[in-house]
Structures are given as structure tokens and as C-alpha cells.
Design a protein around this motif. Structure first.
Motif, PDB file in Angstrom:
ATOM      1  N   ILE A 234       0.935  -1.063   0.100  1.00  0.00           N
ATOM      2  CA  ILE A 234      -0.027   0.016   0.145  1.00  0.00           C
ATOM      3  C   ILE A 234       0.795   1.302  -0.096  1.00  0.00           C
ATOM      4  N   TYR A 235       2.004   1.131   0.684  1.00  0.00           N
ATOM      5  CA  TYR A 235       2.805   2.302   0.551  1.00  0.00           C
ATOM      6  C   TYR A 235       3.660   2.563  -0.813  1.00  0.00           C
ATOM      7  N   ALA A 236       3.756   1.551  -1.664  1.00  0.00           N
ATOM      8  CA  ALA A 236       4.219   1.523  -3.144  1.00  0.00           C
ATOM      9  C   ALA A 236       3.198   2.209  -3.819  1.00  0.00           C
ATOM     10  N   LYS A 237       1.991   1.657  -3.673  1.00  0.00           N
ATOM     11  CA  LYS A 237       0.857   2.379  -4.327  1.00  0.00           C
ATOM     12  C   LYS A 237       0.565   3.712  -4.093  1.00  0.00           C
ATOM     13  N   GLU A 238       0.587   4.010  -2.964  1.00  0.00           N
ATOM     14  CA  GLU A 238      -0.097   5.422  -2.426  1.00  0.00           C
ATOM     15  C   GLU A 238       1.207   6.582  -2.643  1.00  0.00           C
ATOM     16  N   VAL A 239       2.334   6.076  -2.082  1.00  0.00           N
ATOM     17  CA  VAL A 239       3.328   7.182  -1.945  1.00  0.00           C
ATOM     18  C   VAL A 239       4.242   7.264  -3.278  1.00  0.00           C
ATOM     19  N   MET A 240       4.714   5.932  -3.859  1.00  0.00           N
ATOM     20  CA  MET A 240       5.815   5.740  -4.857  1.00  0.00           C
ATOM     21  C   MET A 240       5.175   5.641  -6.192  1.00  0.00           C
ATOM     22  N   GLY A 241       3.584   5.407  -6.226  1.00  0.00           N
ATOM     23  CA  GLY A 241       2.820   5.291  -7.731  1.00  0.00           C
ATOM     24  C   GLY A 241       3.109   4.196  -8.291  1.00  0.00           C
ATOM     25  N   ILE A 242       3.590   2.880  -7.570  1.00  0.00           N
ATOM     26  CA  ILE A 242       3.934   2.002  -8.248  1.00  0.00           C
ATOM     27  C   ILE A 242       3.176   0.908  -7.942  1.00  0.00           C
ATOM     28  N   THR A 243       2.633  -0.112  -8.503  1.00  0.00           N
ATOM     29  CA  THR A 243       1.725  -1.253  -8.068  1.00  0.00           C
ATOM     30  C   THR A 243       2.383  -2.599  -8.429  1.00  0.00           C
ATOM     31  N   GLU A 244       2.650  -2.716  -9.815  1.00  0.00           N
ATOM     32  CA  GLU A 244       3.281  -3.900 -10.214  1.00  0.00           C
ATOM     33  C   GLU A 244       4.881  -4.293  -9.617  1.00  0.00           C
ATOM     34  N   GLY A 245       5.355  -2.951  -9.478  1.00  0.00           N
ATOM     35  CA  GLY A 245       6.587  -3.150  -8.739  1.00  0.00           C
ATOM     36  C   GLY A 245       6.855  -3.693  -7.446  1.00  0.00           C
ATOM     37  N   THR A 246       5.802  -3.609  -6.831  1.00  0.00           N
ATOM     38  CA  THR A 246       5.654  -4.315  -5.656  1.00  0.00           C
ATOM     39  C   THR A 246       5.962  -5.747  -5.443  1.00  0.00           C
ATOM     40  N   GLY A 247       5.339  -6.358  -6.832  1.00  0.00           N
ATOM     41  CA  GLY A 247       5.711  -7.872  -7.155  1.00  0.00           C
ATOM     42  C   GLY A 247       7.256  -8.038  -7.170  1.00  0.00           C
ATOM     43  N   ILE A 248       7.727  -7.164  -8.030  1.00  0.00           N
ATOM     44  CA  ILE A 248       9.251  -7.234  -8.226  1.00  0.00           C
ATOM     45  C   ILE A 248      10.178  -7.008  -6.827  1.00  0.00           C
ATOM     46  N   PHE A 249       9.510  -6.273  -5.816  1.00  0.00           N
ATOM     47  CA  PHE A 249      10.014  -6.308  -4.478  1.00  0.00           C
ATOM     48  C   PHE A 249      10.077  -7.473  -3.828  1.00  0.00           C
ATOM     49  N   PHE A 250       8.959  -8.226  -3.831  1.00  0.00           N
ATOM     50  CA  PHE A 250       9.023  -9.598  -3.215  1.00  0.00           C
ATOM     51  C   PHE A 250       9.865 -10.655  -4.156  1.00  0.00           C
ATOM     52  N   ALA A 251       9.868 -10.356  -5.187  1.00  0.00           N
ATOM     53  CA  ALA A 251      10.649 -11.424  -6.017  1.00  0.00           C
ATOM     54  C   ALA A 251      12.227 -11.298  -5.666  1.00  0.00           C
ATOM     55  N   LEU A 252      12.556 -10.032  -5.636  1.00  0.00           N
ATOM     56  CA  LEU A 252      14.052  -9.830  -5.334  1.00  0.00           C
ATOM     57  C   LEU A 252      14.268 -10.283  -3.953  1.00  0.00           C
ATOM     58  N   LEU A 253      13.339 -10.038  -2.922  1.00  0.00           N
ATOM     59  CA  LEU A 253      13.456 -10.426  -1.530  1.00  0.00           C
ATOM     60  C   LEU A 253      13.588 -12.166  -1.536  1.00  0.00           C
ATOM     61  N   SER A 254      12.882 -12.766  -2.301  1.00  0.00           N
ATOM     62  CA  SER A 254      12.811 -14.039  -2.369  1.00  0.00           C
ATOM     63  C   SER A 254      14.132 -14.732  -2.993  1.00  0.00           C
ATOM     64  N   ILE A 255      14.798 -13.855  -3.783  1.00  0.00           N
ATOM     65  CA  ILE A 255      16.045 -14.260  -4.353  1.00  0.00           C
ATOM     66  C   ILE A 255      17.108 -14.058  -3.428  1.00  0.00           C
ATOM     67  N   GLY A 256      16.852 -12.935  -2.462  1.00  0.00           N
ATOM     68  CA  GLY A 256      18.029 -12.832  -1.563  1.00  0.00           C
ATOM     69  C   GLY A 256      17.910 -13.892  -0.543  1.00  0.00           C
ATOM     70  N   LEU A 257      16.600 -14.335  -0.203  1.00  0.00           N
ATOM     71  CA  LEU A 257      16.271 -15.269   0.842  1.00  0.00           C
ATOM     72  C   LEU A 257      16.942 -16.797   0.429  1.00  0.00           C
ATOM     73  N   PHE A 258      16.752 -17.132  -0.849  1.00  0.00           N
ATOM     74  CA  PHE A 258      17.319 -18.255  -1.402  1.00  0.00           C
ATOM     75  C   PHE A 258      18.904 -18.418  -1.504  1.00  0.00           C
ATOM     76  N   VAL A 259      19.416 -17.498  -2.074  1.00  0.00           N
ATOM     77  CA  VAL A 259      20.776 -17.306  -2.049  1.00  0.00           C
ATOM     78  C   VAL A 259      21.433 -17.553  -0.688  1.00  0.00           C
ATOM     79  N   SER A 260      20.767 -16.662   0.068  1.00  0.00           N
ATOM     80  CA  SER A 260      21.593 -16.538   1.747  1.00  0.00           C
ATOM     81  C   SER A 260      21.443 -17.973   2.212  1.00  0.00           C
ATOM     82  N   ARG A 261      20.102 -18.577   2.108  1.00  0.00           N
ATOM     83  CA  ARG A 261      19.990 -19.878   2.732  1.00  0.00           C
ATOM     84  C   ARG A 261      21.051 -20.970   2.241  1.00  0.00           C
ATOM     85  N   LEU A 262      21.134 -21.051   0.928  1.00  0.00           N
ATOM     86  CA  LEU A 262      21.982 -21.971   0.343  1.00  0.00           C
ATOM     87  C   LEU A 262      23.425 -21.660   0.891  1.00  0.00           C
TER      88      LEU A 262
END
Length: 398
Positions: A234-262
């Protein structure tokens, strides 16, 4: 022990991992979109949204200490199946909730089987591991829920962006949760030996008192995730004006999680638990501070990667630390204790985040996450490391 018994990726462990992935995927598919749903469907204020969404955390917090006791005392396979079925069936409530009050009740009730199932499934997974591969196995196991917590919000945001249909998301969560329930019915565990001399009534049945300072640390870290996971969309939508970019945010977070775990599993195998935890806490502190400063979209996305790298390194180390200070018959309690602490932090983060967003703005809420993460890192550095080393039952862990 035969070599075949030393296999990490045995069939039962893989079933537990798959069930855990489906559990968290079905739950977190909805998480970043629920504030938007409550705003669009019921015109709820930000602080009221925080109150409604924190209900499941409160319920999970209440049930987890008791679920640890139940998992340690009864047949773990049957306990897991019952809890998973209740978790799956609760998704039907979202589809039928026609008022804000009804939604709040459903969300709160859903926290009960969610809290119990996470404890039961993680304890069952630990039981499927050979003792020589336990540190390593716990590290890999966390990939299933961390990956789900990162991928599911991205998938949910993409589906909502393509269809604009919340009901479809509720049905998808229901179906995925049913798949997890089916996995739970297929797990077969070895017979557990009875523990002699175990006290009939003890606080350690419900909370691992030997790990109380580690629990405080996890509470501080969980508070950061409570704010971030519930308000970033909701922050990305209301303040930064991005909606689909939030999906990219969580995708990048998942990459970080995966790499770090391994990457971190090798260090966990050598017993470097506190070092892993501190490195992860430091990376996360940089990430949340960068997000709070918010110099632009590049910082928004870079912080996602760093949050993933930090949490993926920190949480499995802490879970191993809890297991290391617990007796073998306290694995359920150890699991429930770390998750209870995380839930309490999440709940406080969601509630406080909602109040801060409503009355002080998003910046204040995200500066709170940075402060909480830094406080947790300093606590770990100066006090918790020494606390753990004085209580571990495994001298090879440090």
C-alpha cells in the motif's frame, strides 16, 4: 547408523518441506493485498486495518505455546494432520465474509490453526532428519517457508493486477492449502522413545525458558517484518505510485532469501550459529535503514534483496540456537517458542505500524523498523551470543 539413514533429502523430509511451502504460500498469497482489500471493500482506516490484520497474530501467539506441548506429548503425525485440516478449511471463511467484523473474526480464528500447524510441521521435519544432518536440514527446511513468504506475495499481486478479483485469490489459497494438507497425511515418522523423569507440570512445556533472551531478539526482528510485509504494497501504491513493482520487490526478496539460505548452510553445518545470526542481523539493519531513507526506486528494490539476504541468514541460525539449548523431548517447545516470539513481534509491528502510518506517515513506520532491527543486532552482539554459549547443550555450536 547406516549410510542410508544419514540421507538429508529423505522422502519424509521432502514431504514436510512441500507441505510447509504450501502452508505459507496459501497464507502469504493474501498478506500484502489484504490492506488494499479492506480499504476497497470496507473503506477501513489504516489503524483499523492494522487492528484487523493483527488478529491472526494474536491468535497464533496464544495457541503456539500449547501446540508445542501437544506436539511433544502426542502423536505428531496425527496432530499435524488435524491442525493442517483446520488451517485449510478456514480459507472458506474469507470467501463468505460480507462485513468487516466477520472478516476480522475469520482472520483471527485462522491464526489458531496457522500457529499450531507451523509448530507441528517444523517439529515433524526435524524428526525426519538424522542427527548428524540436523543443522543443515533445519537451514534447508527454512527455504520452504521463506521462499513461499517471498514468492506468494509477488504471485498474489500479479494475479490481482491481472484480474482485479480478490475472490479468485481466496480460492487459490484454499486449493494450495488443501495440497499441503494432503502432503501432511503422507508423512511417516519413526516411533519415539518415551522420556523418563520428565516433570508432569513445567513452564518448559509451553515456553523454552532457557532461550528467553534469544526470544527477545526474535521479537525485535519479527516486529520489522510485521511492518514491512503488511504495509509495503500500500506504501508503494500510495506514495511511490507503483503497483506491479511491489511484485518485483517480493521477487527480489525471495532471491535474496534463497541465495542466503544456500550459502549459509555450509556455515551452519560447521556449527557457526551466532556468527551466521549476527551477519544476517547486520545485513538486515542496513536494508531497513536504506528503505527508511528511501532515496528512490533503486533503494526500494536494493533493500528487498538485502532484507532477503539478512533474514535468510539470520532466522535458520536462531532456530538452530533454540534447538541447541533444548532437550530432545523439547523440540516442539523450542519450535513454538521461536515462532511465538516472532508472532509477538509481528503483531506489535502490524499494530504499531498501522498507528504510525495513520498519524505520523509511512516514513515514521519504516524508521521504526530500522530502529528495531538495529536494537536487535546490538542485543545479539553484546549479550545474546554469550547467553547462548553458556546454555547450549551441544559444545560444537558457537
Amino acid at each position: 547408523m547406516q549410510q542410508s539413514d544419514e540421507r538429508l533429502w529423505n522422502r519424509e523430509y521432502c514431504k514436510a518441506m512441500m507441505g510447509n511451502f504450501m502452508l505459507f504460500f496459501s497464507f502469504y498469497l493474501l498478506t500484502p493485498l489484504l490492506p488494499i482489500y479492506l480499504d476497497a471493500q470496507f473503506k477501513a482506516d489504516k489503524d483499523l486495518i492494522g487492528l484487523v490484520l493483527s488478529g491472526y497474530v494474536v491468535a497464533a501467539l496464544v495457541v503456539r505455546p500449547f501446540s508445542g506441548f501437544v506436539v511433544d506429548s502426542f502423536n505428531r503425525s496425527k496432530v499435524l494432520m488435524i491442525c493442517f485440516f483446520a488451517f485449510f478449511i478456514c480459507f472458506t471463511g474469507y470467501i463468505g465474509a460480507g462485513t468487516l467484523l466477520m472478516f476480522a473474526v475469520v482472520r483471527t480464528v485462522h491464526g489458531l490453526p496457522f500457529g499450531a500447524t507451523t509448530v507441528a510441521n517444523s517439529t515433524v521435519a526435524i524428526d525426519t532428519l538424522p542427527s548428524s544432518r540436523r543443522n543443515e536440514g533445519i537451514g534447508y527446511y527454512g527455504l520452504s517457508n521463506n521462499l513461499a513468504m517471498a514468492i506468494a506475495p509477488s504471485a498474489g499481486i500479479w494475479i490481482y493486477g491481472a484480474t482485479g478479483n480478490f475472490t479468485l485469490l481466496f480460492w487459490i489459497s484454499l486449493v494450495v492449502a488443501f495440497g499441503g494438507f494432503v502432503c501432511s497425511t503422507r508423512i511417516r515418522l519413526p516411533q519415539r522413545k518415551a522420556v523418563s523423569g520428565k516433570p508432569t507440570v513445567s513452564l518448559d512445556h509451553f515456553f523454552l525458558t532457557r532461550g528467553w533472551l534469544m526470544a527477545v531478539n526474535i521479537l525485535l526482528f519479527g516486529s520489522c517484518w510485521g511492518v514491512m510485509s503488511n504495509y509495503v504494497a500500500i506504501y508503494a501504491k500510495e506514495v511511490m505510485g507503483i503497483t506491479e513493482g511491489t511484485g518485483i520487490f517480493f521477487a527480489l526478496l525471495s532471491i535474496g532469501l534463497f541465495v542466503s539460505r544456500l550459502y549459509g548452510v555450509k556455515s551452519l553445518r560447521r556449527g557457526r550459529l551466532t556468527a551466521n545470526a549476527l551477519e544476517g542481523a547486520a545485513i538486515s539493519a542496513v536494508a531497513f535503514t536504506l528503505f527508511a531513507i528511501g532515496p528512490g526506486e533503486w533503494a526500494f528494490y536494493l533493500s528487498a534483496v538485502l532484507i532477503g539476504l539478512g533474514n535468510g541468514r539470520m532466522f535458520p541460525a536462531f532456530l538452530n540456537m533454540f534447538i541447541s539449548v533444548a532437550r530432545n523431548d523439547q523440540r516442539g517447545t523450542a519450535n513454538s517458542s521461536i515462532l511465538t516470539s516472532w508472532d509477538l513481534g509481528m503483531g506489535l509491528g502490524i499494530l504499531l505500524g498501522g498507528v504510525l502510518v495513520e498519524y505520523a506517515g509511512y516514513k515514521a513506520a519504516f524508521w521504526y523498523t530500522a530502529s528495531s532491527q538495529i536494537a536487535g543486532m546490538l542485543l545479539l552482539m553484546f549479550f545474546t551470543r554469550r547467553f547462548f554459549r553458556g546454555r547450549t547443550l551441544n559444545p560444537d555450536h558457537n
